[in-house]
Design a protein around this motif. Sequence first.
Motif, PDB file in Angstrom:
ATOM      1  N   GLY A 171       0.855  -1.176   0.000  1.00  0.00           N
ATOM      2  CA  GLY A 171       0.000   0.000   0.000  1.00  0.00           C
ATOM      3  C   GLY A 171       0.893   1.229   0.000  1.00  0.00           C
ATOM      4  N   ARG A 172       0.357   2.336   0.486  1.00  0.00           N
ATOM      5  CA  ARG A 172       1.173   3.548   0.525  1.00  0.00           C
ATOM      6  C   ARG A 172       2.242   3.396   1.605  1.00  0.00           C
ATOM      7  N   ARG A 173       3.325   4.133   1.444  1.00  0.00           N
ATOM      8  CA  ARG A 173       4.429   4.148   2.413  1.00  0.00           C
ATOM      9  C   ARG A 173       4.881   2.751   2.829  1.00  0.00           C
ATOM     10  N   GLY A 174       4.922   1.856   1.861  1.00  0.00           N
ATOM     11  CA  GLY A 174       5.469   0.517   2.123  1.00  0.00           C
ATOM     12  C   GLY A 174       4.588  -0.389   2.962  1.00  0.00           C
ATOM     13  N   ARG A 175       3.346   0.014   3.232  1.00  0.00           N
ATOM     14  CA  ARG A 175       2.487  -0.864   4.037  1.00  0.00           C
ATOM     15  C   ARG A 175       2.104  -2.104   3.228  1.00  0.00           C
ATOM     16  N   VAL A 176       1.809  -3.169   3.956  1.00  0.00           N
ATOM     17  CA  VAL A 176       1.558  -4.450   3.282  1.00  0.00           C
ATOM     18  C   VAL A 176       0.128  -4.491   2.748  1.00  0.00           C
ATOM     19  N   TRP A 177      -0.009  -4.976   1.507  1.00  0.00           N
ATOM     20  CA  TRP A 177      -1.339  -5.230   0.941  1.00  0.00           C
ATOM     21  C   TRP A 177      -1.486  -6.742   0.779  1.00  0.00           C
ATOM     22  N   GLN A 178      -2.456  -7.318   1.449  1.00  0.00           N
ATOM     23  CA  GLN A 178      -2.598  -8.777   1.421  1.00  0.00           C
ATOM     24  C   GLN A 178      -3.351  -9.239   0.180  1.00  0.00           C
ATOM     25  N   SER A 179      -2.774 -10.189  -0.532  1.00  0.00           N
ATOM     26  CA  SER A 179      -3.454 -10.711  -1.727  1.00  0.00           C
ATOM     27  C   SER A 179      -3.262 -12.216  -1.813  1.00  0.00           C
ATOM     28  N   LEU A 231     -15.920   6.542  -1.238  1.00  0.00           N
ATOM     29  CA  LEU A 231     -14.499   6.798  -1.448  1.00  0.00           C
ATOM     30  C   LEU A 231     -13.928   7.536  -0.251  1.00  0.00           C
ATOM     31  N   LYS A 232     -12.822   7.037   0.246  1.00  0.00           N
ATOM     32  CA  LYS A 232     -12.144   7.743   1.341  1.00  0.00           C
ATOM     33  C   LYS A 232     -10.886   8.385   0.778  1.00  0.00           C
ATOM     34  N   TRP A 233     -10.806   9.712   0.915  1.00  0.00           N
ATOM     35  CA  TRP A 233      -9.655  10.434   0.370  1.00  0.00           C
ATOM     36  C   TRP A 233      -8.341   9.866   0.898  1.00  0.00           C
ATOM     37  N   ASN A 257      -7.770   7.612  -1.822  1.00  0.00           N
ATOM     38  CA  ASN A 257      -8.256   6.642  -2.812  1.00  0.00           C
ATOM     39  C   ASN A 257      -8.589   5.248  -2.271  1.00  0.00           C
ATOM     40  N   ASP A 258      -9.121   5.171  -1.075  1.00  0.00           N
ATOM     41  CA  ASP A 258      -9.603   3.863  -0.606  1.00  0.00           C
ATOM     42  C   ASP A 258     -11.062   3.716  -0.985  1.00  0.00           C
ATOM     43  N   ILE A 259     -11.476   2.476  -1.239  1.00  0.00           N
ATOM     44  CA  ILE A 259     -12.896   2.227  -1.513  1.00  0.00           C
ATOM     45  C   ILE A 259     -13.473   1.445  -0.346  1.00  0.00           C
ATOM     46  N   LYS A 268     -15.866  -0.336   5.807  1.00  0.00           N
ATOM     47  CA  LYS A 268     -14.830  -1.382   5.724  1.00  0.00           C
ATOM     48  C   LYS A 268     -14.120  -1.282   4.376  1.00  0.00           C
ATOM     49  N   LYS A 269     -12.826  -1.572   4.403  1.00  0.00           N
ATOM     50  CA  LYS A 269     -12.034  -1.384   3.181  1.00  0.00           C
ATOM     51  C   LYS A 269     -12.202  -2.566   2.215  1.00  0.00           C
ATOM     52  N   LEU A 270     -12.619  -2.230   1.006  1.00  0.00           N
ATOM     53  CA  LEU A 270     -12.831  -3.244  -0.027  1.00  0.00           C
ATOM     54  C   LEU A 270     -11.688  -3.228  -1.033  1.00  0.00           C
ATOM     55  N   ILE A 305      -8.505  -5.401  -5.173  1.00  0.00           N
ATOM     56  CA  ILE A 305      -9.925  -5.506  -4.789  1.00  0.00           C
ATOM     57  C   ILE A 305     -10.132  -6.882  -4.162  1.00  0.00           C
ATOM     58  N   ASN A 306     -10.783  -6.917  -3.024  1.00  0.00           N
ATOM     59  CA  ASN A 306     -11.044  -8.206  -2.379  1.00  0.00           C
ATOM     60  C   ASN A 306     -12.264  -8.873  -3.019  1.00  0.00           C
ATOM     61  N   ILE A 307     -12.075 -10.080  -3.505  1.00  0.00           N
ATOM     62  CA  ILE A 307     -13.188 -10.828  -4.096  1.00  0.00           C
ATOM     63  C   ILE A 307     -13.802 -11.742  -3.043  1.00  0.00           C
ATOM     64  N   ILE A 329      -6.141  -8.643   8.763  1.00  0.00           N
ATOM     65  CA  ILE A 329      -5.940  -7.268   8.268  1.00  0.00           C
ATOM     66  C   ILE A 329      -6.193  -6.310   9.442  1.00  0.00           C
ATOM     67  N   ASP A 330      -5.251  -5.368   9.643  1.00  0.00           N
ATOM     68  CA  ASP A 330      -5.329  -4.570  10.871  1.00  0.00           C
ATOM     69  C   ASP A 330      -6.263  -3.364  10.776  1.00  0.00           C
ATOM     70  N   GLN A 331      -7.277  -3.436   9.930  1.00  0.00           N
ATOM     71  CA  GLN A 331      -8.354  -2.443   9.928  1.00  0.00           C
ATOM     72  C   GLN A 331      -9.592  -3.145   9.380  1.00  0.00           C
ATOM     73  N   VAL A 389       0.070  11.837   4.340  1.00  0.00           N
ATOM     74  CA  VAL A 389      -0.997  12.098   5.308  1.00  0.00           C
ATOM     75  C   VAL A 389      -2.104  11.047   5.203  1.00  0.00           C
ATOM     76  N   SER A 390      -2.791  10.823   6.322  1.00  0.00           N
ATOM     77  CA  SER A 390      -3.890   9.851   6.360  1.00  0.00           C
ATOM     78  C   SER A 390      -5.110  10.498   6.983  1.00  0.00           C
ATOM     79  N   LEU A 391      -6.250  10.261   6.390  1.00  0.00           N
ATOM     80  CA  LEU A 391      -7.501  10.845   6.883  1.00  0.00           C
ATOM     81  C   LEU A 391      -8.232   9.836   7.754  1.00  0.00           C
ATOM     82  N   ARG A 392      -8.699  10.297   8.903  1.00  0.00           N
ATOM     83  CA  ARG A 392      -9.449   9.423   9.816  1.00  0.00           C
ATOM     84  C   ARG A 392     -10.658  10.183  10.342  1.00  0.00           C
ATOM     85  N   LYS A 393     -11.732   9.444  10.663  1.00  0.00           N
ATOM     86  CA  LYS A 393     -12.926  10.062  11.261  1.00  0.00           C
ATOM     87  C   LYS A 393     -12.566  10.492  12.680  1.00  0.00           C
TER      88      LYS A 393
HETATM   89  P1  ATP Z   1      -4.407   5.724   4.368  1.00  0.00           P
HETATM   90  O1  ATP Z   1      -5.612   6.365   4.941  1.00  0.00           O
HETATM   91  O2  ATP Z   1      -3.140   6.381   4.805  1.00  0.00           O
HETATM   92  O3  ATP Z   1      -4.498   5.492   2.895  1.00  0.00           O
HETATM   93  P2  ATP Z   1      -4.476   2.846   4.877  1.00  0.00           P
HETATM   94  O4  ATP Z   1      -4.231   2.251   6.218  1.00  0.00           O
HETATM   95  O5  ATP Z   1      -5.749   2.518   4.205  1.00  0.00           O
HETATM   96  O6  ATP Z   1      -4.342   4.363   5.141  1.00  0.00           O
HETATM   97  P3  ATP Z   1      -2.950   1.995   2.498  1.00  0.00           P
HETATM   98  O7  ATP Z   1      -1.507   2.194   2.270  1.00  0.00           O
HETATM   99  O8  ATP Z   1      -3.915   2.625   1.568  1.00  0.00           O
HETATM  100  O9  ATP Z   1      -3.232   2.470   3.986  1.00  0.00           O
HETATM  101  O10 ATP Z   1      -3.256   0.435   2.523  1.00  0.00           O
HETATM  102  C1  ATP Z   1      -2.499  -0.462   3.323  1.00  0.00           C
HETATM  103  C2  ATP Z   1      -3.358  -0.922   4.496  1.00  0.00           C
HETATM  104  O11 ATP Z   1      -4.552  -1.560   4.024  1.00  0.00           O
HETATM  105  C3  ATP Z   1      -2.686  -1.974   5.356  1.00  0.00           C
HETATM  106  O12 ATP Z   1      -1.869  -1.371   6.317  1.00  0.00           O
HETATM  107  C4  ATP Z   1      -3.879  -2.727   5.961  1.00  0.00           C
HETATM  108  O13 ATP Z   1      -4.392  -2.033   7.078  1.00  0.00           O
HETATM  109  C5  ATP Z   1      -4.923  -2.644   4.869  1.00  0.00           C
HETATM  110  N1  ATP Z   1      -4.969  -3.866   4.014  1.00  0.00           N
HETATM  111  C6  ATP Z   1      -3.984  -4.714   3.641  1.00  0.00           C
HETATM  112  N2  ATP Z   1      -4.439  -5.670   2.831  1.00  0.00           N
HETATM  113  C7  ATP Z   1      -5.762  -5.436   2.673  1.00  0.00           C
HETATM  114  C8  ATP Z   1      -6.798  -6.071   1.942  1.00  0.00           C
HETATM  115  N3  ATP Z   1      -6.594  -7.141   1.177  1.00  0.00           N
HETATM  116  N4  ATP Z   1      -8.046  -5.540   2.051  1.00  0.00           N
HETATM  117  C9  ATP Z   1      -8.300  -4.447   2.794  1.00  0.00           C
HETATM  118  N5  ATP Z   1      -7.360  -3.792   3.493  1.00  0.00           N
HETATM  119  C10 ATP Z   1      -6.108  -4.280   3.433  1.00  0.00           C
END
Ligand code: ATP
Length: 320
Positions: free
Chosen positions: A117-125, A171-173, A175-177, A182-184, A207-209, A219-221, A315-319
Amino acid sequence: MQKLLALLSDGQFHSGEELGEKLGISRAAIWKKLKSLEELGLTLDSVRGRGYRLGSGIELLDEQQILPVIEPDITERVELHTTLSTGSTNDWVRELGKLPGDKVRYCLAEHQSGGRGRRGRVWQSPLGSTISLSALWNSGEGTASLEGLSLAVGLAVVKALESVGVRDLKLKWPNDILWQGKKLSGILLEVSGDPTGECQVIIGIGINIRLSDEHLVSIDQPATDLHRICGKAVSRNQVVGELVNSLSHLLKGFSQGGFALFRDQWCEYDAFKGDPVKLVAATRTVHGRCMGVNELGGLMLETDSGVMVFNGGEVSLRKS
Ligand code: ATP
C-alpha cells in the motif's frame, strides 16, 4: 503449479492419482504442490475418497473470460498478462515496460508475495481471493498534469463495481474504496518521468473478491470483500473486464480535462462528506470538517483557522 491450478479450475473434485497421471508426477509430488498452493492462500476442499477441488466461489483468472467483457475498441488498445504469483504487479508491469503509442499494458496475478500500500504498508493478496491488477499508462503531458489522478482511479473502480451490481460504495480520500466503513479496495499510483513531458504512470489496484475469515481478521483495519457485500459469488473475470473498460474511459477523460471533470462525481461518493475528521501527518494532526475536494483533488478541511487544502503525500484521513 500453474498446470495443476488449470486442472483444478473446473471446480470439480480430482483425485491425487488422476492429477498425478495428467501431470506425469507422483501423488506425493501432487500433494506437495497442493500444500504450496495453500501456503499462498488458496482455499482448497479435500474430501477423502473424492480428492481435491477449489474452495467454493473461487474463479481463476482467465483471459478467455475477460476479453469478451472488454469493449471492442478498447480491446485493441490494451495488452493483458496474467501469472500465478509475482512480488508485486506494479513492479512486474514496470519491468515489462511501456507499449508503443497509447496502448496500455495490464498485469494481473493470482497472488502477490509483496503487495504494498502507501508508504510501504503491506497489501494482502492471497491466491485466488483478490484482484491484483496494475496498468502502465504513458502520458505526454508531464507529471504535473496528474494531480488528482489517483482519486479519479478510485472513482473508475467504483464505476466498474457498480456495473456488476455492487452498491453503497464510498471513497475515502485519497483513494480507498469502502463499504459500510470497511475497506474493499486500495489503489497505489507510482509516477515517474518528466514534470512537463513524457511520463509513466503505474496504476495498482487491489480488490477483495472473497477472503477467508482468517485472512480477513489478519488485516489490521476493518475490511470486506465482494462476496460478503453481495451475498453471492461475483465473477472475478467480469470485474477485471469492467475495470479495464472503466479505466480506459477514465484515462481518456483525464487526459482531456484532468480531475476537474470528475470532481463532482467524486464528491458524491465521499465517505466523510461534512463529517468531523482528523488528518494525521508525520509531525502533526489537523482537526476539521470535511468539505470535499478541490479541482486538483486536494482535500478541503474547514478548521478553526479557516479552510485548509491538503494535497496527498504522507498524510492519512481518519474520522474524528
Ligand atoms: P491511508 O488512509 O493512509 O491510505 P491505509 O491504512 O488505508 O491508510 P494503504 O496504504 O492505503 O493504507 O493500505 C495499506 C493498508 O490496508 C494496510 O496497512 C492494511 O491495514 C490494509 N490492508 C492490507 N491488505 C488489505 C486487503 N486485502 N483488504 C483491505 N485492506 C487491506
